[in-house]
Structures are given as C-alpha cells and as structure tokens.
Design a protein around this motif. Sequence first.
Motif, PDB file in Angstrom:
ATOM      1  N   GLN A  32      -7.555  -0.741 -12.733  1.00 47.74           N
ATOM      2  CA  GLN A  32      -6.915   0.561 -12.527  1.00 47.74           C
ATOM      3  C   GLN A  32      -7.944   1.685 -12.596  1.00 47.74           C
ATOM      4  OE1 GLN A  32      -2.985   1.229 -14.192  1.00 47.74           O
ATOM      5  NE2 GLN A  32      -3.604   3.251 -14.936  1.00 47.74           N
ATOM      6  N   ARG A  33      -8.868   1.604 -13.556  1.00 42.98           N
ATOM      7  CA  ARG A  33      -9.930   2.610 -13.667  1.00 42.98           C
ATOM      8  C   ARG A  33     -10.806   2.586 -12.412  1.00 42.98           C
ATOM      9  NH1 ARG A  33     -10.985   4.188 -19.104  1.00 42.98           N
ATOM     10  NH2 ARG A  33     -13.103   4.765 -18.505  1.00 42.98           N
ATOM     11  N   ALA A  34     -11.104   1.390 -11.931  1.00 50.94           N
ATOM     12  CA  ALA A  34     -11.977   1.268 -10.762  1.00 50.94           C
ATOM     13  C   ALA A  34     -11.315   1.839  -9.518  1.00 50.94           C
ATOM     14  CB  ALA A  34     -12.353  -0.193 -10.542  1.00 50.94           C
ATOM     15  N   ILE A  35     -10.033   1.541  -9.322  1.00 52.22           N
ATOM     16  CA  ILE A  35      -9.336   2.063  -8.145  1.00 52.22           C
ATOM     17  C   ILE A  35      -9.222   3.580  -8.233  1.00 52.22           C
ATOM     18  CG2 ILE A  35      -7.085   2.110  -6.978  1.00 52.22           C
ATOM     19  CD1 ILE A  35      -6.927  -0.924  -7.577  1.00 52.22           C
ATOM     20  N   VAL A  64      -3.468  -4.206  -6.623  1.00 51.71           N
ATOM     21  CA  VAL A  64      -3.722  -2.826  -6.182  1.00 51.71           C
ATOM     22  C   VAL A  64      -2.450  -1.994  -6.319  1.00 51.71           C
ATOM     23  CG1 VAL A  64      -4.269  -1.368  -4.196  1.00 51.71           C
ATOM     24  CG2 VAL A  64      -5.633  -3.428  -4.645  1.00 51.71           C
ATOM     25  N   GLN A  65      -1.328  -2.550  -5.897  1.00 57.51           N
ATOM     26  CA  GLN A  65      -0.061  -1.830  -6.006  1.00 57.51           C
ATOM     27  C   GLN A  65       0.276  -1.498  -7.451  1.00 57.51           C
ATOM     28  OE1 GLN A  65       2.662  -4.468  -4.028  1.00 57.51           O
ATOM     29  NE2 GLN A  65       1.837  -4.032  -1.978  1.00 57.51           N
ATOM     30  N   ASN A  66       0.041  -2.452  -8.351  1.00 58.47           N
ATOM     31  CA  ASN A  66       0.302  -2.197  -9.775  1.00 58.47           C
ATOM     32  C   ASN A  66      -0.600  -1.101 -10.315  1.00 58.47           C
ATOM     33  OD1 ASN A  66       2.263  -4.189  -9.816  1.00 58.47           O
ATOM     34  ND2 ASN A  66       0.894  -5.769 -10.635  1.00 58.47           N
ATOM     35  N   ALA A  67      -1.874  -1.129  -9.902  1.00 63.62           N
ATOM     36  CA  ALA A  67      -2.819  -0.096 -10.349  1.00 63.62           C
ATOM     37  C   ALA A  67      -2.406   1.273  -9.825  1.00 63.62           C
ATOM     38  CB  ALA A  67      -4.229  -0.443  -9.886  1.00 63.62           C
TER      39      ALA A  67
END
Length: 259
Positions: free
Chosen positions: A25-28, A62-65
């Motif tokens: 999540q931080r990366a996205i 990705v969707q969760n992030a």
Amino acid sequence: MKFSVLGSTEVVDGGAQLELGGVKQRAILGYLLLHANKVVPTSQILQAMWEGNPPPTARKMVQNAVSGIRRMLAANTDPTTTPLLRTHRPGYQLRVDVQAVDLFVFRSLVRDGRSAISEGAHALGAERLREALSLWRGRALADLVETGICWSELTALEDERLSALEDRLDAELACGRHREITPELEVLTATEPMRERLCLQFMLALYRSGRQADALRVYRRTREALIDGLGLEPGRGLQELQQRILEHDATIQVPALVG
C-alpha cells in the motif's frame, strides 16, 4: 493533508503523521505520488510492484491497496486540499494539489532558482535552490528503497537533485563563495567521484582559494576514477580547466561579485 516523497514516504494531516499501511500500500501510494495528477495504467503499477512478474492475485492486491489509500484520503481535515484517488481507465489517477507534495514544491523552487540565475541574480538563485534542496530528507521514498524497490523514476529523481545541487554550487561560485563551499564539494566528490561537473566545481573552488596543487590532485583522482570505472578520459571541460590552472589563467580567478 501534506505528502512527502523526498525521504521516507509520509502523509501528514493536521500535524499528525498518518499510518500508511503495509509495504504494498505504501509503495502504490508512493508510485502514484510520483505520477500525481496523471492517469497511471494498472499494467504499469503491476510492472512497478512486481518487476513484470505479478502473482495471480496481483490485481486484487492493487485494488485492496487502493481502497486503503482512499480511506486514508477520506480522513483529510484540511479544507484547502482535496486529495482524491479516482479509478480512471486504464488505471488510477491521484488528484492532489501539487503544493501539498514536496516533490512538486521542490521542482517549482528549482525553476524559480534557475530563472533567477539566467537573469543574472545568482545570489537569489542560490537561495531558491538551497530552499528546494532543504526539502530532501534522504533518498526519495527511502523506506521503500530499503525493501528492494529500485524504480527508474527514483534514479531520475536523484539526478534531478544532483543537477539542482550543481546549479546551486555554480551560483555560489559566481557569488565568490568558493571558500564556503569547498568542504561541501570535498564530501560530494568523494561520494560521486565520476560526476565531472562536481569535480570541475571542486577544482575551481580550490584554485580560487589558492590551492592549485590540490585542484590538480582532484583532476588526477577524477581521471583515475573515470578510466577505472568507465574506461573514459575526462571530458573536454575538465581537461581545459586543468590546463588553465597549470597556466595560471587569470580568467578563472575569482569573478567580480554578482547579484
């Protein structure tokens, strides 16, 4: 809400630093901030996160992030900023006020500094560039780099930082501050021994400080680093400066102080 990428990834709201979730999540979030206000295709995010080898669950991750980032943005208490993460085919767009992201503030100050220098206001230009560089708290997205992330965008950002630093040092030299910047250049050239512009600036600062022999030693050290590291001789600029130092060329002595 303020966003920082020039160092560890940070989001601050009302003076409080927010929890950004897990590494993905931080990366996205960091990746979207680097491309703020642009549509980033999901395929590009997958490439960045998994280096072209995403697991079967990657799109769901990705969707969760994205959902987690949206929850964080919804907590914004600053009425002057309205960050929003939109689904925008073929991917996502992080809409944010660029003045709320340190990267874009840095770039704006660098443009102002370079504009001042181009108009002959070297002291003002150096001041703006110092202000821009003070926004950096380490390598861009340093917390993510420590996990093994090595995006091309981060390499380009480091080059932006060094270019702004070199422009600032040129402005300082034009203002006659060669003695003041010599210690800084000594550290920089030790860290970046093959960056020729820094070495040229160090040679010039040393020469103007009455240290001709030291300036020539820097040339020899740089030449050895370039030959050993790249198999190349120094560029024409460094070679010409070496020759002019050997000849005690008066045109490279301390300039008349400029504004």
